[in-house]
Motif scaffolding. Structure first.
Motif, PDB file in Angstrom:
ATOM      1  N   MET A  42       0.858  -1.181   0.000  1.00 40.28           N
ATOM      2  CA  MET A  42       0.000   0.000   0.000  1.00 40.28           C
ATOM      3  C   MET A  42       0.893   1.230   0.000  1.00 40.28           C
ATOM      4  N   VAL A  43       0.585   2.173  -0.866  1.00 35.29           N
ATOM      5  CA  VAL A  43       1.324   3.428  -0.917  1.00 35.29           C
ATOM      6  C   VAL A  43       0.392   4.549  -0.497  1.00 35.29           C
ATOM      7  N   ASP A  44       0.888   5.417   0.357  1.00 40.21           N
ATOM      8  CA  ASP A  44       0.129   6.580   0.805  1.00 40.21           C
ATOM      9  C   ASP A  44       0.571   7.772  -0.027  1.00 40.21           C
ATOM     10  N   ASP A  45      -0.191   8.029  -1.072  1.00 38.30           N
ATOM     11  CA  ASP A  45       0.150   9.067  -2.042  1.00 38.30           C
ATOM     12  C   ASP A  45      -0.568  10.355  -1.653  1.00 38.30           C
ATOM     13  N   ALA A  46      -0.022  11.074  -0.682  1.00 37.78           N
ATOM     14  CA  ALA A  46      -0.701  12.251  -0.135  1.00 37.78           C
ATOM     15  C   ALA A  46      -0.943  13.324  -1.185  1.00 37.78           C
ATOM     16  N   GLN A  47      -0.043  13.444  -2.154  1.00 29.09           N
ATOM     17  CA  GLN A  47      -0.174  14.493  -3.166  1.00 29.09           C
ATOM     18  C   GLN A  47      -1.018  14.069  -4.360  1.00 29.09           C
ATOM     19  N   GLY A  48      -1.289  12.758  -4.486  1.00 30.99           N
ATOM     20  CA  GLY A  48      -1.976  12.297  -5.693  1.00 30.99           C
ATOM     21  C   GLY A  48      -3.274  11.565  -5.433  1.00 30.99           C
ATOM     22  N   GLY A  49      -3.944  11.868  -4.343  1.00 30.06           N
ATOM     23  CA  GLY A  49      -5.270  11.291  -4.145  1.00 30.06           C
ATOM     24  C   GLY A  49      -5.352  10.194  -3.111  1.00 30.06           C
ATOM     25  N   GLY A  50      -4.350  10.075  -2.254  1.00 38.95           N
ATOM     26  CA  GLY A  50      -4.473   9.122  -1.150  1.00 38.95           C
ATOM     27  C   GLY A  50      -3.889   7.760  -1.442  1.00 38.95           C
ATOM     28  N   ARG A  51      -4.444   6.742  -0.807  1.00 33.97           N
ATOM     29  CA  ARG A  51      -3.875   5.404  -0.862  1.00 33.97           C
ATOM     30  C   ARG A  51      -4.092   4.718  -2.215  1.00 33.97           C
ATOM     31  N   LYS A  52      -3.101   3.923  -2.569  1.00 36.52           N
ATOM     32  CA  LYS A  52      -3.193   3.066  -3.743  1.00 36.52           C
ATOM     33  C   LYS A  52      -2.568   1.720  -3.401  1.00 36.52           C
ATOM     34  N   ILE A  53      -2.946   0.687  -4.156  1.00 37.31           N
ATOM     35  CA  ILE A  53      -2.421  -0.655  -3.948  1.00 37.31           C
ATOM     36  C   ILE A  53      -1.525  -1.020  -5.117  1.00 37.31           C
ATOM     37  N   LEU A  54      -0.327  -1.514  -4.800  1.00 39.48           N
ATOM     38  CA  LEU A  54       0.620  -1.930  -5.835  1.00 39.48           C
ATOM     39  C   LEU A  54       0.929  -3.412  -5.664  1.00 39.48           C
ATOM     40  N   ARG A  55       0.795  -4.163  -6.735  1.00 41.26           N
ATOM     41  CA  ARG A  55       1.032  -5.604  -6.702  1.00 41.26           C
ATOM     42  C   ARG A  55       2.271  -5.928  -7.526  1.00 41.26           C
ATOM     43  N   VAL A  56       3.278  -6.485  -6.846  1.00 42.74           N
ATOM     44  CA  VAL A  56       4.513  -6.894  -7.518  1.00 42.74           C
ATOM     45  C   VAL A  56       4.397  -8.374  -7.832  1.00 42.74           C
ATOM     46  N   HIS A  57       4.452  -8.711  -9.097  1.00 36.98           N
ATOM     47  CA  HIS A  57       4.235 -10.098  -9.503  1.00 36.98           C
ATOM     48  C   HIS A  57       5.475 -10.958  -9.323  1.00 36.98           C
ATOM     49  N   ARG A  58       5.238 -12.191  -8.946  1.00 34.51           N
ATOM     50  CA  ARG A  58       6.314 -13.166  -8.871  1.00 34.51           C
ATOM     51  C   ARG A  58       6.751 -13.505 -10.300  1.00 34.51           C
ATOM     52  N   PRO A  59       8.051 -13.580 -10.551  1.00 30.83           N
ATOM     53  CA  PRO A  59       8.513 -13.866 -11.920  1.00 30.83           C
ATOM     54  C   PRO A  59       8.135 -15.274 -12.375  1.00 30.83           C
ATOM     55  N   ALA A  60       8.090 -15.450 -13.682  1.00 32.21           N
ATOM     56  CA  ALA A  60       7.950 -16.768 -14.319  1.00 32.21           C
ATOM     57  C   ALA A  60       6.654 -17.478 -13.945  1.00 32.21           C
ATOM     58  N   TYR A  61       5.588 -16.706 -13.709  1.00 38.58           N
ATOM     59  CA  TYR A  61       4.282 -17.325 -13.460  1.00 38.58           C
ATOM     60  C   TYR A  61       3.297 -16.832 -14.515  1.00 38.58           C
ATOM     61  N   HIS A  62       2.875 -15.575 -14.437  1.00 37.45           N
ATOM     62  CA  HIS A  62       2.016 -15.004 -15.474  1.00 37.45           C
ATOM     63  C   HIS A  62       2.865 -14.241 -16.492  1.00 37.45           C
ATOM     64  N   SER A  63       2.521 -14.400 -17.756  1.00 33.88           N
ATOM     65  CA  SER A  63       3.153 -13.612 -18.807  1.00 33.88           C
ATOM     66  C   SER A  63       2.592 -12.185 -18.785  1.00 33.88           C
ATOM     67  N   ASP A  64       3.265 -11.279 -19.489  1.00 34.59           N
ATOM     68  CA  ASP A  64       2.765  -9.908 -19.610  1.00 34.59           C
ATOM     69  C   ASP A  64       1.351  -9.902 -20.187  1.00 34.59           C
ATOM     70  N   GLU A  65       1.124 -10.762 -21.191  1.00 31.93           N
ATOM     71  CA  GLU A  65      -0.195 -10.822 -21.834  1.00 31.93           C
ATOM     72  C   GLU A  65      -1.265 -11.319 -20.868  1.00 31.93           C
ATOM     73  N   GLU A  66      -0.913 -12.264 -20.009  1.00 29.95           N
ATOM     74  CA  GLU A  66      -1.884 -12.776 -19.033  1.00 29.95           C
ATOM     75  C   GLU A  66      -2.264 -11.704 -18.017  1.00 29.95           C
ATOM     76  N   ILE A  67      -1.277 -10.950 -17.551  1.00 33.22           N
ATOM     77  CA  ILE A  67      -1.573  -9.897 -16.581  1.00 33.22           C
ATOM     78  C   ILE A  67      -2.429  -8.810 -17.227  1.00 33.22           C
ATOM     79  N   SER A  68      -2.081  -8.409 -18.424  1.00 37.83           N
ATOM     80  CA  SER A  68      -2.877  -7.398 -19.134  1.00 37.83           C
ATOM     81  C   SER A  68      -4.307  -7.883 -19.358  1.00 37.83           C
ATOM     82  N   SER A  69      -4.471  -9.166 -19.639  1.00 43.11           N
ATOM     83  CA  SER A  69      -5.802  -9.729 -19.867  1.00 43.11           C
ATOM     84  C   SER A  69      -6.634  -9.697 -18.597  1.00 43.11           C
ATOM     85  N   GLU A  70      -6.014 -10.003 -17.459  1.00 47.09           N
ATOM     86  CA  GLU A  70      -6.726  -9.898 -16.174  1.00 47.09           C
ATOM     87  C   GLU A  70      -7.294  -8.497 -15.994  1.00 47.09           C
TER      88      GLU A  70
END
Length: 334
Positions: A42-70
Motif C-alpha cells: 500500500m502506498v500513501d500518495d498524499a499528493q496524488g489522491g491518497g492510498r493506492k495498492i501496488l502488486r509486484v508479480h512473482r517472476p515466471a508465473y504469469h506472462s505480460d499478456e496474461e496480466i494485461s488480460s486480467e
C-alpha cells in the motif's frame, strides 16, 4: 526462504523506483500488506489522491499478456456494473503494466485504487455474506458467458490436469508436508476418482468459462452492506462451480461449510439457479481445490500462509479424502 527481510527491502527499493510511473513521489509512504503468490504493497500518495495498492508479480508465473488480460476483464466487469472491485490505475503513459529490474530479474507491477473494507468475520454471520457472494458469482458467470474478450486475451486454464494432474501449475500434491505412505495411498485413490469424475462432468460452455477462481474470504471486503471482491490474479478458464470451491479455501473442514454452501446456492439462485448437475458437482470441486492447495503449501513453503498451515493442512486433506471416498462429504447439501 524467498521472502526474507533483505529480499523484501530490495523489493521495496525497486518498487520505489517505479512509483513515478504513476506520478507518485519515490518518498511516499510504502508498506507491505500481504505476501502470497505476489507481494502487495500500500502506498500513501498524499499528493496524488491518497492510498493506492501496488502488486509486484512473482517472476515466471504469469506472462505480460496474461496480466494485461486480467486487467482488461476487471475493467469490463466494472464498466458493466457486475462487481464491486478496485479499478486498475493507468500509468502516466497510459499503460496498465509497469516493470522494474531486481538485479537480472524483470518484475511486473500493477496499481489499483484503494477499496475500504475488511474480510468477513468467521465468528459473525458468514453465511449472509456467502449468500451475497453466490449472487455476485452468478452475475459474474453470466457476464463471462456473454462477453467477447479482446484480441490477444489469454489466461490460464484450470482443469484436472493443471490443478492436480501431471501439469499442475501449483506443484505436486505428492510433495505435501508430512505426507506418509498411508496418506499418499488415500490421496492417490481420491485423485484417480476426481480425474474420472471431472472428465465425466466435462467442459461444455454452460459449465466452463472465465471465472475469478479465488473468491476466498481473504479476497472479500465488507464495508457496510457492500461486498467487494479483490485479487483476480488467478482468474482463468474453469468450471463456474469452481468459484464456490475456491471461496472456502483453507477452511474446507470447518463444520459451517454446509451452511455456506447452501447460502451460496441460494444467492446464486436469485439470478438463475445453478443447474442440478453443477450443484451436485460442488463437493467434487471442493475436494479438487483442497488437493490443489495442499500442493501449493508444499511448493510455496516460504510464504506466511503455507508456514501457518504446514503438515496439519495435509492431515486435514487426508481426512477430507477419506470422507469423500466414503460419500460422506457435503452429502445432501446440493
Amino acid at each position: 526462504m524467498l521472502y526474507h527481510d533483505a529480499f523484501l527491502a530490495r523489493l521495496e527499493g525497486g518498487l520505489r523506483s517505479a512509483l513515478p510511473t504513476w506520478n507518485i513521489d519515490e518518498t511516499a509512504g510504502l508498506s507491505l500488506l500481504t505476501i502470497s503468490e505476489n507481494a502487495t504493497f500500500m502506498v500513501d500518495d498524499a499528493q496524488g489522491g491518497g492510498r493506492k495498492i501496488l502488486r509486484v508479480h512473482r517472476p515466471a508465473y504469469h506472462s505480460d499478456e496474461e496480466i494485461s488480460s486480467e486487467l482488461q476483464w476487471i475493467e469490463a466487469l466494472r464498466e458493466a456494473g457486475i462487481i464491486a472491485t478496485p479499478a486498475p490505475i493507468h500509468a502516466r503513459d497510459g499503460r496498465l503494466l509497469a516493470t522494474f529490474f531486481d538485479g537480472e530479474t524483470h518484475r511486473n507491477v500493477v496499481a489499483f485504487e484503494f477499496m475500504n473494507g475488511k474480510a468477513p468475520d468467521e465468528a459473525g454471520d458468514l453465511a449472509r455474506w456467502y449468500g451475497h457472494l453466490g449472487e455476485i458469482s452468478a452475475r459474474l458467470h453470466a457476464h463471462s458467458r456473454a462477453w467477447s474478450p479482446p484480441a490477444g486475451f489469454t489466461r490460464k486454464t484450470w482443469t484436472f490436469d493443471t490443478i492436480i494432474g501431471p501439469n499442475a501449475y501449483w506443484g505436486d500434491w505428492r510433495a505435501a508436508l508430512g505426507l506418509d505412505d498411508v496418506g499418499r495411498s488415500v490421496l492417490e485413490r481420491v485423485a484417480a476418482r476426481l480425474q474420472q469424475e471431472t472428465a465425466s462432468f466435462g467442459t461444455s460452455p454452460d459449465r466452463f468459462g472465465l471465472i475469478h477462481a479465488d473468491m476466498r474470504a481473504a479476497n472479500l471486503l465488507v464495508d457496510g452492506d457492500r461486498l467487494g471482491v479483490i485479487d483476480f490474479d488467478d482468474c482463468g478458464f474453469s468450471w463456474f462451480a469452481y468459484d464456490f470451491a475456491a471461496s472456502i479455501s483453507f477452511m474446507e473442514t470447518e463444520p459451517f461449510i454446509p451452511e455456506l454452501m447452501a447460502a451460496w446456492l441460494d444467492g446464486y439462485a436469485r439470478l438463475a439457479p445453478l443447474d442440478p448437475e453443477q450443484a451436485a458437482a460442488l463437493p467434487m470441486l471442493v475436494m479438487l481445490r483442497r488437493m490443489q492447495l495442499t500442493a501449493w503449501i508444499a511448493s510455496h513453503s516460504e510464504t506466511p500462509t503455507a508456514q501457518s498451515m504446514g503438515a496439519a493442512y495435509t492431515a486435514g486433506t487426508i481426512d477430507l479424502a477419506d470422507r469423500y471416498l466414503a460419500a460422506d462429504f457435503l452429502k445432501g447439501v446440493a
